[in-house]
Write a protein that holds these residues in place. Structure first.
Motif, PDB file in Angstrom:
ATOM      1  N   THR A 277      -8.314  12.229  -5.973  1.00  0.00           N
ATOM      2  CA  THR A 277      -7.361  12.504  -7.045  1.00  0.00           C
ATOM      3  C   THR A 277      -7.378  11.362  -8.052  1.00  0.00           C
ATOM      4  O   THR A 277      -7.970  10.295  -7.804  1.00  0.00           O
ATOM      5  CB  THR A 277      -5.930  12.635  -6.494  1.00  0.00           C
ATOM      6  N   LEU A 278      -6.697  11.564  -9.164  1.00  0.00           N
ATOM      7  CA  LEU A 278      -6.576  10.479 -10.143  1.00  0.00           C
ATOM      8  C   LEU A 278      -5.731   9.330  -9.595  1.00  0.00           C
ATOM      9  O   LEU A 278      -5.914   8.183 -10.016  1.00  0.00           O
ATOM     10  CB  LEU A 278      -5.990  11.005 -11.448  1.00  0.00           C
ATOM     11  N   PHE A 279      -4.871   9.606  -8.635  1.00  0.00           N
ATOM     12  CA  PHE A 279      -4.163   8.500  -7.997  1.00  0.00           C
ATOM     13  C   PHE A 279      -5.143   7.628  -7.223  1.00  0.00           C
ATOM     14  O   PHE A 279      -5.099   6.396  -7.301  1.00  0.00           O
ATOM     15  CB  PHE A 279      -3.055   8.999  -7.075  1.00  0.00           C
ATOM     16  N   ASP A 280      -6.036   8.260  -6.467  1.00  0.00           N
ATOM     17  CA  ASP A 280      -7.070   7.493  -5.759  1.00  0.00           C
ATOM     18  C   ASP A 280      -7.871   6.649  -6.754  1.00  0.00           C
ATOM     19  O   ASP A 280      -8.195   5.481  -6.481  1.00  0.00           O
ATOM     20  CB  ASP A 280      -8.017   8.432  -5.011  1.00  0.00           C
ATOM     21  N   TYR A 281      -8.195   7.231  -7.876  1.00  0.00           N
ATOM     22  CA  TYR A 281      -8.968   6.546  -8.914  1.00  0.00           C
ATOM     23  C   TYR A 281      -8.213   5.313  -9.423  1.00  0.00           C
ATOM     24  O   TYR A 281      -8.806   4.233  -9.604  1.00  0.00           O
ATOM     25  CB  TYR A 281      -9.248   7.527 -10.056  1.00  0.00           C
ATOM     26  N   ILE A 282      -6.907   5.458  -9.638  1.00  0.00           N
ATOM     27  CA  ILE A 282      -6.099   4.326 -10.104  1.00  0.00           C
ATOM     28  C   ILE A 282      -6.076   3.220  -9.052  1.00  0.00           C
ATOM     29  O   ILE A 282      -6.262   2.031  -9.366  1.00  0.00           O
ATOM     30  CB  ILE A 282      -4.674   4.793 -10.450  1.00  0.00           C
ATOM     31  N   VAL A 283      -5.861   3.593  -7.809  1.00  0.00           N
ATOM     32  CA  VAL A 283      -5.822   2.581  -6.741  1.00  0.00           C
ATOM     33  C   VAL A 283      -7.149   1.845  -6.656  1.00  0.00           C
ATOM     34  O   VAL A 283      -7.202   0.606  -6.573  1.00  0.00           O
ATOM     35  CB  VAL A 283      -5.482   3.228  -5.381  1.00  0.00           C
ATOM     36  N   GLU A 284      -8.246   2.590  -6.693  1.00  0.00           N
ATOM     37  CA  GLU A 284      -9.578   1.995  -6.536  1.00  0.00           C
ATOM     38  C   GLU A 284      -9.963   1.079  -7.685  1.00  0.00           C
ATOM     39  O   GLU A 284     -10.765   0.147  -7.502  1.00  0.00           O
ATOM     40  CB  GLU A 284     -10.613   3.117  -6.394  1.00  0.00           C
ATOM     41  N   HIS A 285      -9.406   1.307  -8.868  1.00  0.00           N
ATOM     42  CA  HIS A 285      -9.805   0.530 -10.037  1.00  0.00           C
ATOM     43  C   HIS A 285      -8.769  -0.492 -10.489  1.00  0.00           C
ATOM     44  O   HIS A 285      -8.906  -1.092 -11.555  1.00  0.00           O
ATOM     45  CB  HIS A 285     -10.163   1.475 -11.189  1.00  0.00           C
ATOM     46  N   THR A 286      -7.749  -0.699  -9.680  1.00  0.00           N
ATOM     47  CA  THR A 286      -6.787  -1.761  -9.967  1.00  0.00           C
ATOM     48  C   THR A 286      -6.970  -2.882  -8.958  1.00  0.00           C
ATOM     49  O   THR A 286      -7.320  -2.648  -7.803  1.00  0.00           O
ATOM     50  CB  THR A 286      -5.340  -1.244  -9.933  1.00  0.00           C
ATOM     51  N   ASP A 287      -6.733  -4.099  -9.411  1.00  0.00           N
ATOM     52  CA  ASP A 287      -6.944  -5.282  -8.595  1.00  0.00           C
ATOM     53  C   ASP A 287      -5.762  -5.475  -7.644  1.00  0.00           C
ATOM     54  O   ASP A 287      -4.625  -5.634  -8.100  1.00  0.00           O
ATOM     55  CB  ASP A 287      -7.080  -6.505  -9.510  1.00  0.00           C
TER      56      ASP A 287
END
Length: 287
Positions: free
Chosen positions: A171-181
């Motif tokens: 999901t886009l939530f997974d995407y946000i988690v993966e691309h935030t430090d």
């Protein structure tokens, strides 16, 4: 010698397998953190009197408040009034645009309250939440979160449900988690909005572990329609334990991963009647 060996083994186990030594016992309370409330729960009361509203919060037994000084009152005066009632302010909120534009100003506002966390609860988007919206958020979170961390503050994004749009293998939530430090960006799970958006709160707590630092506790009326808007009527916000959410499972997993702050957020129109019932329910839960 036998007693000494037992002591040594206990010390070794506590370092390697702490859960084995400090596991909860049957009958222990599931609520393992100070009782907290989100100030939005009292949105209909602040204008009628800050002190009287804080008196209600104190009388209900809340020890932590997530929020900030109501309009027209300084942070220093609000902190003083809270402190006099035994209420701390570990966390507050800010708008996405404020974080994006001037994270140092946000940091100064957070420090004025003595808070250690600041959350953003809504991301700008028009209709469906998109990858472009997520990319904008990722940039602001990483950059703003770094400034906040340099000021001793933890930034967290409050999940609102629309982020669970499918994307790639997740999901886009997974995407946000993966691309935030992880050094600069943490997350706050609003358990109802997570469920409302089609995700499983317990599974997500397990999946992302210590990226979660706090919860909003609320429940959704059984059978209420769900979608990815992050919006629903106040009639669908019900007393904890009477709706669709697995509150005991959520608390167990939250305790396991070490979440220290949980705030009840009541968005119904019967908050003064519902909050005491939600509190009683939480206090009734045991392992």
């Amino acid at each position: 010698m036998k007693k000494l060996n037992i002591i040594i083994l206990t010390v070794l186990l506590s370092g390697i397998f702490p859960a084995l030594v400090f596991a909860q016992q049957k009958g222990d309370a599931l609520l393992q953190v100070p009782l907290g409330v989100q100030s939005y729960s009292f949105r209909n009361h602040w204008a009628n009197g800050v002190e009287s509203t804080l008196d209600i919060i104190q009388q209900m037994g809340f020890k932590e408040l997530e929020g900030g000084a109501p309009r027209g009152m300084s942070a220093a005066e609000f902190v003083k009034l809270c402190k006099a009632r035994g209420i701390s302010i570990p966390s507050t909120g800010t708008g996405f645009e404020a974080l994006e534009a001037d994270p140092q100003k946000v940091a100064d506002q957070v420090k004025a309250l003595g808070a250690k966390y600041v959350m953003v609860a809504w991301l700008p988007h028009d209709g469906d939440f998109t990858k472009a919206n997520a990319d904008r958020a990722i940039k602001a979170f990483n950059e703003g979160g770094k400034v906040l961390a340099e000021n001793g503050i933890t930034f967290k994004y409050h999940v609102h449900g629309y982020e669970f749009q499918p994307y790639g293998d997740g999901t886009l939530f997974d995407y946000i988690v993966e691309h935030t430090d992880p050094k600069y960006v943490s997350f706050q799970m609003d358990v109802m909005w997570t469920h409302f958006g089609g995700a499983d709160p317990v599974a997500l707590l397990k999946k992302y572990g210590d990226r979660w630092v706090s919860l909003h506790l609320k429940d959704l009326r059984k059978g209420a329609p769900k979608d990815m808007t992050g919006l629903t009527g106040p009639e669908n916000d019900v007393v904890l334990g009477t709706g669709e959410l697995d509150i005991p499972g959520i608390l167990r997993e939250s305790n396991r991963i070490g979440i220290k702050h949980m705030f009840i957020e009541d968005e119904s129109d019967e908050e003064l009647e519902n909050l005491p019932k939600s509190i009683a329910y939480l206090k009734s839960l045991t392992y």
